[in-house]
Each structure stands twice: as C-alpha cells, then as structure tokens.
Design a protein around this motif. Structure first.
Motif, mmCIF file in Angstrom:
data_model
loop_
_atom_site.group_PDB
_atom_site.id
_atom_site.type_symbol
_atom_site.label_atom_id
_atom_site.label_comp_id
_atom_site.label_asym_id
_atom_site.label_seq_id
_atom_site.Cartn_x
_atom_site.Cartn_y
_atom_site.Cartn_z
ATOM 1 N N LEU A 278 22.921 95.049 28.911
ATOM 2 C CA LEU A 278 21.562 95.080 28.316
ATOM 3 C C LEU A 278 21.005 96.199 29.313
ATOM 4 O O LEU A 278 20.714 96.261 30.378
ATOM 5 C CB LEU A 278 20.867 93.998 28.502
ATOM 6 N N PHE A 279 20.368 97.212 28.452
ATOM 7 C CA PHE A 279 19.767 98.180 29.118
ATOM 8 C C PHE A 279 18.137 98.192 28.607
ATOM 9 O O PHE A 279 18.051 98.312 27.432
ATOM 10 C CB PHE A 279 20.523 99.535 28.671
ATOM 11 N N GLN A 280 17.492 98.076 29.479
ATOM 12 C CA GLN A 280 15.856 98.126 29.231
ATOM 13 C C GLN A 280 15.418 99.626 29.563
ATOM 14 O O GLN A 280 15.529 99.822 31.026
ATOM 15 C CB GLN A 280 15.200 97.074 29.862
ATOM 16 N N LEU A 281 14.848 100.290 28.728
ATOM 17 C CA LEU A 281 14.514 101.528 28.882
ATOM 18 C C LEU A 281 13.055 101.783 28.523
ATOM 19 O O LEU A 281 12.511 101.214 27.615
ATOM 20 C CB LEU A 281 15.333 102.458 27.986
ATOM 21 N N SER A 282 12.333 102.563 29.779
ATOM 22 C CA SER A 282 10.868 102.943 29.479
ATOM 23 C C SER A 282 10.641 104.432 29.829
ATOM 24 O O SER A 282 11.283 104.862 30.684
ATOM 25 C CB SER A 282 9.973 102.028 30.321
ATOM 26 N N ILE A 283 9.790 104.978 29.245
ATOM 27 C CA ILE A 283 9.037 106.268 29.443
ATOM 28 C C ILE A 283 7.823 106.179 30.273
ATOM 29 O O ILE A 283 6.767 105.726 29.236
ATOM 30 C CB ILE A 283 9.296 107.281 28.295
ATOM 31 N N LEU A 284 7.656 106.723 31.150
ATOM 32 C CA LEU A 284 6.409 106.691 31.955
ATOM 33 C C LEU A 284 5.850 108.074 32.215
ATOM 34 O O LEU A 284 6.641 109.109 32.256
ATOM 35 C CB LEU A 284 6.435 105.833 33.129
ATOM 36 N N ASP A 285 4.796 108.197 32.150
ATOM 37 C CA ASP A 285 3.984 109.508 32.755
ATOM 38 C C ASP A 285 3.942 109.546 34.223
ATOM 39 O O ASP A 285 4.175 108.522 34.752
ATOM 40 C CB ASP A 285 2.787 109.665 31.833
ATOM 41 N N VAL B 127 6.384 116.602 32.277
ATOM 42 C CA VAL B 127 7.438 115.810 33.092
ATOM 43 C C VAL B 127 7.004 114.514 32.839
ATOM 44 O O VAL B 127 5.701 114.096 33.011
ATOM 45 C CB VAL B 127 7.264 116.349 34.557
ATOM 46 N N TYR B 128 8.020 113.646 32.643
ATOM 47 C CA TYR B 128 7.917 112.431 32.187
ATOM 48 C C TYR B 128 9.187 111.361 33.268
ATOM 49 O O TYR B 128 10.087 112.281 33.686
ATOM 50 C CB TYR B 128 8.175 111.626 31.100
ATOM 51 N N ILE B 129 9.087 110.369 33.535
ATOM 52 C CA ILE B 129 9.976 109.658 34.178
ATOM 53 C C ILE B 129 10.589 108.392 33.320
ATOM 54 O O ILE B 129 9.993 107.654 32.607
ATOM 55 C CB ILE B 129 9.406 108.691 35.339
ATOM 56 N N VAL B 130 11.906 108.623 33.332
ATOM 57 C CA VAL B 130 12.712 107.504 32.489
ATOM 58 C C VAL B 130 13.234 106.359 33.210
ATOM 59 O O VAL B 130 14.110 106.751 34.334
ATOM 60 C CB VAL B 130 13.744 108.117 31.323
ATOM 61 N N HIS B 131 12.939 105.280 33.065
ATOM 62 C CA HIS B 131 13.565 104.223 33.949
ATOM 63 C C HIS B 131 14.475 103.328 32.973
ATOM 64 O O HIS B 131 14.186 103.102 31.894
ATOM 65 C CB HIS B 131 12.034 103.251 34.276
#
Length: 730
Positions: free
Chosen positions: A676-683, A710-714
C-alpha cells in the motif's frame, strides 16, 4: 532570474536534506536506574496516563498478551506475555504496534465470531466499529474492518447503537446463547440499554450482528445524578414510556465492565463514572433474560482498599499474573486527573466466582518505565562536566488533588555509562528544588548567556515568561546554578514558553528561539554582546512556522534548530505529537521556511512532543530524545547493529517526466512489508494539496490544476515516508 535563484536554492536544499537523512529506530539499549539500584525493565515507553488494558494474543504462542491504549493521544503500547506466574511476565515489544489499526477514544476486545481470536471494538462517530482478528501463522497478526457502525433495531427504525467518546459499553453474552450482546448507557441518560443479539437465534451462528433494543431499562436501576451510586428498582421498565422521568439526571462519562461475580449465569457490572472517584459494583439478582440489580457496593471493594481515583476511574477484569484468576486493573478514563499512580492492580485471591480483590500496587507496569506525571520537557546536557551527556527533564506537574499544589519539578538523570554505552541513573526528581518556586509548565534550556564559558539555565514558564539561573561554577566544573531573575529581560510570549539558546543569525552571539502554546515561534536576536546580551528584537511568527492543527486550540511549538553539515535545519515539536521539519533557514530569517516533512521520521508521540538531539553512543551520528504529555521519554538512534529494532525494507520511487506540465507518472520500486502506497503532494509551506493511495506499482498524476513552481511528493510505505521534488513548468 531573481525568482529562479531562490527556487534553485530550495531545490538544492531539499535534495541535500533527503540525501543526509538517516533513519531513526527506537532504542531500548540504554539502562535506566531509579531508587539507587532498581533497573527499569522498559524505561523508554513514553510513559502512561489514561490507559486501557486490552487482552489480545499477538505472536502465536497462545499466551494472552497485553495491549495498552492511552486515550491521551490515542497511542498504543504492546507487551508480550512470557507465561510466568507474576506481573513481571509482560515485556515491552513496540514492533507489534504497527500491526494494529488506528483507534481513538477507546478500545475493547471480544471474540465475537467464536474463532478463538480476540477481535477489537472501538469508538467511531457516536457509534462502535469492529475490526476482525484474522491472525494466521503465515501472515501473523492482522485485522480487517468489518463494520464502522453496529446498528440495532429500536422498535420502529434501525440505527447505530449509541456510544460516545466517554461512554464505554459492556460487551458480553448476556443471555448465554453464544453470541455477543451489548449493554450501554442510553443517549445522555443515566439508565442502561440492553441490545440483544439475535444472530444465534435467527442464523445459528455467533458471527453476525443482529441487535434489537430490549424494551426495558436493563437491571431496573438508574444512577444518581450526583454521585456514582445506583438508585435500585426505580421501575424504569420502558425506555420509551418513562423516558422523560429517566432523563432528569443526564450525564456523560462512564465505563461498564461485565463479570459474573457469583457464577449464577447472569451478568453483574463494575461501573466507573464521571460522577465520582469511586468504583460502583452492581449485583444482578435476576436471570440472564431479565436482569434486576438488587445490591451495590458504592466504594468497591469496600472489604479491601476502595478505589479512590480522580478522574473517572475505569475497572477492567482480566488475568494479569497468569494464575488463571481474573484480576482487576483500575486506571483513569478521563484525560485529566491522576497521572502517576494510575494503574491500580488488584489481585484476585479466591476464584472467578467469588472474585475477592486484594490491592497490590498503584503502578502496574508503569513502575518499570520513566514517568514524570504530566509532560516531559527533555534535553541532553552534561550537568557534572564529566564528558557524558545527562538527561534533564521538567514536567508540568505530578497530579495533586489540590491543583494549587501541582507544581513543576525537574528530574536529573546522570549518565554513569561510557561514551559508547550510556546508562542513566535518576539522581532526583526535584533537582534545584524547583517545586519550591511554585511554577507550572517549566521548560529547560542551557547556554552560556553571560559569556563566562559555563552554561547557564533558562526555564520557560507556563505564563510565557522566562526564569534565569546563572552558573557560578566556572568553565569545566560541575554546574552550580543560582537563581538570578524571575522574569528574564521582561520577555513574555503569552503562554508556555519553550526556549532554545542558539546563535540563529551566526554572528557569534547567542540568540533565543521560543515556542509557545499558540504553535508559532519567536526569534529574539541578541543585539547586545556575548557577555551582556540584550534581547529586544522579536520576530514573531518566525519563518511562518505554525504547528497548530486546524480545529484545535493549542499548538505547543518546541523549537530545535540544528546545523546539518553547515546548513541550518529546524525541527519543531507539536501538541498533536508530530515533529515538523523545516529548511531554507540560513539567509531567510525574515522569510518563510520550507517545510520538508510534517511527520519527521514518522515519529508520532503522545500529545505535546518535546525533543533534544545529540550523539550519546559515540557513533558520530545523532540520537533523538523525545518527551510527551504522558510524562515519559523515548529514545531514537541511527545505530543499526544487532539488538536494535529494525525492519528490512527498501522503497524508492521516481517521477517521470519531471519537470512536467499537465501530467506525470509515479513508479514505485518496493521491497517493503506492504504493497500500500499513500501519496501526497505538498506545496513548500507544507499544505497538502492532494492525497490518495494505491496498491499498484505505478500511478498517473494529473497536475494541470497546479501552478508553475516546486512541490514535494510524499510517499508513505510500511510506516516510512519518502520524499522527492516535483517541478511544474508551463
């Protein structure tokens, strides 16, 4: 070009930070000694406050283990049972924590499907959810959610069995037909509802939930509106026709624990309640089909040591010493009240029919861990200047029935180990006699404020001011702190000042960073000299850091600014238990810091996490010490040799194309223990813009709604967080 340079700097910093991050692991190695020669068995649990004991088998050895759930912060602690015939049979094994689903407010275990495995019931939303235990020898402990809401037939409609965050129902086979029934307090009332399960009657199986509210007030009694005493035989036969009179004494806050005290086949009850500090025992003189409460002990057990616990004591009936007899454990169910003597062990000295309980001690399990009452504001510091870092920790208070006598105390744990093998001994829990200054919510910070080459002491205060102790020992000598100022330089940030003494602007003069209850940071620049500091310039809301969770009233920010290979980074503890990680600090003291992670190293402590970092085991890598609201500590290390709890897991992902404009694909290279992968995009301010989950090895992201930047992918996989940058160009 002017705009591009800061972005390139941030990107470089993010890459640098990701590359430099080393994983931290819970470290149970360092010994802790109290009372001169008593070595704590499991010192680094984080402490206990409002605990619920839950019986469940975790490791397949058929012995019933113990899950402790803390209502304050919804934290789990897992203990394996070695089968020995004493309370020392339980040993802390935090590796099982990740096996359990998320819970909040309360949890109970009951084998509802009769397969021999205890299942879990927990509060959802004015209702009760169910997690089925699907343990197998191949996969080990695992749970499947089978219901988010248990319903019952109320005569004319079917709806959820009402429970609340502070009302825990009794789960029991009330009528003896083999399936689980429910007894709970009616909504905002002081009488009990009985929800009979017709699974066996209708389907011939125990594993279904076919509840119907029985048309009478169970036991024919109600609680007093003033104290935790039952008013017996009140003729409350119909929860419908008599509803108005029954609801005259509404209350909320009660824990029901079922047992068959006299082995006559009907269920008796223990009740802990917000209405008093006592335990109420109710004896059922009826039948399994028609309960009638005929007598009570309102100071249970009146024949021994009666329960007297603030606030809302909850009683639990379970075998705690492996002798086959069900004992009683009492702990506070409320989130305020007794915070130290809070796990009362009553041993069953007869059998499971007579149940004569003998009080043994007030700190079951908690006497084997560090626990300072409420809160542990921690820091590493070499008090005696022997080259070994000690631990200094200040609490908010130890509980006192008179709140005017609940003051902060400072605990000093001396490091009597070696550079590579630390070992801590509690010298005193009231170092410097801090209790005598009668302050609440103190917070320690050390640094040479007067430039005489020895470290002084600043104490943050619950009222937002600072208390100053000067060190008169001289360079290299064991510290000698002398009280100097009650309101240092007139600084007052509002509430709960949490200071750090550090040269923020790198001008060779020590400045002050101060967290506060609101969740922001304050930067006080030293505009004086290194020997005569002057803190007059305050940048409030420093770095635009704010760890206050929306909807909450307190953030309790705790700053830890540190140098990572020549670059400042910032960790900030928070009230909700997460550690926030920020970059882009140097040269940007008047700007907004870049948030790199809102769950640093996936550490999630109980409420009000505090932190300190240093190398205490001589491996040239930093270790992290955390404290929290439950008064305990946890130690994290980067040391990965034998003896450290470490899962073998690797996970990487790539984003292509990157940079992109309207879409990209995320590819997962996974060797973890989960798919299971939980993905989020953050500024870059840390705001979550998008969140999803998948079990696929790749997924497509549509980014047309994101502006250039620019964004961060967690990506979270198997409890660990991985991050990469994502560039949007148009």
């Amino acid at each position: 070009m002017r705009r591009l340079l800061p972005i390139l700097f941030i990107l470089g910093f993010i890459e640098h930070s990701i590359a430099q991050t080393q994983l931290l692991y819970l470290d149970q190695r360092p010994k802790v000694i109290v009372n001169s020669n008593d070595t704590l068995e499991f010192p680094w649990t984080g402490g206990f406050n409002s605990m619920m004991p839950i019986e469940i088998e975790m490791n397949g050895d058929t012995l019933i283990d113990l899950l402790l759930f803390d209502r304050i912060g919804n934290r789990l602690s897992t203990f394996l049972n070695d089968g020995s015939g004493s309370t020392s049979a339980y040993h802390y094994h935090p590796e099982y924590i990740e096996k359990f689903p998320p819970f909040h407010d309360w949890v109970r275990s009951y084998d509802y499907d009769c397969d021999g495995d205890l299942d879990l019931f927990t509060y959802t939303n004015n209702a009760m959810g169910v997690w089925r235990n699907d343990y197998s020898s191949g996969t080990g402990l695992q749970f499947t959610q089978v219901s988010v809401q248990l319903n019952s037939w109320y005569g004319t409609f079917n709806t959820n069995i009402f429970v609340s965050q502070v009302n825990m129902p009794a789960l029991y086979d009330v009528d003896g037909d083999g399936d689980m029934d429910v007894i709970t307090f009616a909504n905002s009332s002081n009488y009990l509802e009985y929800h009979k399960n017709y699974s066996m009657d209708s389907l011939g199986v125990c594993s279904d939930f076919l509840f119907t509210l029985q048309p009478y007030c169970w036991g024919y009694f109600k609680l007093s509106g003033l104290t935790n005493i039952g008013l017996l035989n009140q003729n409350c036969r119909s929860a419908i026709t008599d509803d108005n009179s029954l609801n005259r004494n509404r209350h909320s806050g009660s824990v029901l624990t079922p047992l068959d005290q006299d082995c006559d086949g009907d269920v008796d009850l223990l009740n802990g309640d917000i209405l008093g500090q006592n335990m109420l025992f109710l004896l059922n003189g009826g039948t399994p089909d028609s309960a009638v409460i005929v007598s009570q002990d309102s100071a249970f057990p009146v024949y021994n040591v009666s329960v007297d616990m603030q606030n809302l004591p909850a009683g639990y009936y379970l075998d705690l010493d492996n002798d086959g007899l069900k004992d009683m454990l009492v702990s506070p169910f409320a989130t305020v009240g007794e915070d130290y003597n809070n796990l009362l062990f009553y041993k069953n000295t007869t059998n499971n029919c007579d149940n004569v309980f003998n009080f043994i001690k007030s700190r079951f399990l908690s006497d084997e861990t560090i626990d300072l009452g409420t809160a542990a504001n921690v820091t590493f510091f070499d008090v005696d200047k022997d080259g070994l870092l000690d631990i200094v920790a200040v609490n908010d208070s130890y509980y006192d029935v008179n709140p005017n006598l609940a003051y902060s105390r400072l605990a000093y744990f001396k490091n009597r180990g070696t550079i590579t093998q630390p070992m801590f001994t509690l010298i005193t829990d009231d170092w410097l006699s801090l209790a005598s200054i009668t302050q609440y919510g103190l917070f320690p910070a050390f640094g040479d404020l007067d430039g005489d080459n020895d470290d002084d002491l600043l104490l943050g205060n619950g009222d937002g001011t600072l208390i100053y102790y000067t060190n008169t020992a001289g360079a290299g000598n064991p510290c000698n702190f002398v009280f100097a100022s009650p309101q240092y330089q007139g600084i007052d940030i509002g509430n709960n000042s949490a200071p750090q003494i550090i040269d923020v602007n790198r001008d060779s003069k020590l400045d002050l960073l101060i967290g506060e209850r609101s969740g922001i940071l304050n930067y006080f620049e030293n505009t004086g000299t290194s020997t005569n500091p002057l803190f007059t310039t305050n940048i409030s809301n420093f770095g635009n850091v704010n760890v206050l969770v929306p909807g909450e009233v307190a953030g309790f920010s705790v700053p830890l600014l540190f140098d990572n290979n020549g670059t400042y980074e910032l960790l900030v503890g928070s009230d909700e238990g997460s550690i926030y990680h920020y970059g882009n600090v140097d040269g940007n003291l008047n700007g907004t810091f870049a948030i790199l992670d809102s769950t640093y190293q996936n550490i999630k402590e109980l409420k009000r996490v505090t932190l300190s970092k240093a190398d205490i085991d001589g491996d040239t890598k930093f270790d992290l010490l955390t404290g929290c609201n439950s008064g305990g500590m946890r130690l994290y290390t980067q040391y990965t040799s034998a003896g450290i709890q470490q899962a073998t897991r690797k996970m990487d992902f790539k984003i292509a194309p990157n940079p992109t404009s309207d879409y990209c694909t995320v590819y997962f290279n996974n060797e973890t223990n989960t798919d299971l992968f939980q993905l989020s995009i953050l500024d870059l301010s840390g705001r979550v813009l998008y969140s999803t989950s998948t079990v696929q090895k790749q997924m497509q992201l549509f980014t047309s709604n994101l502006t250039s930047g620019v964004y961060i992918v967690h990506v979270v996989s198997d409890g660990l967080t991985y991050a990469q940058k994502l560039c949007i160009q148009r």
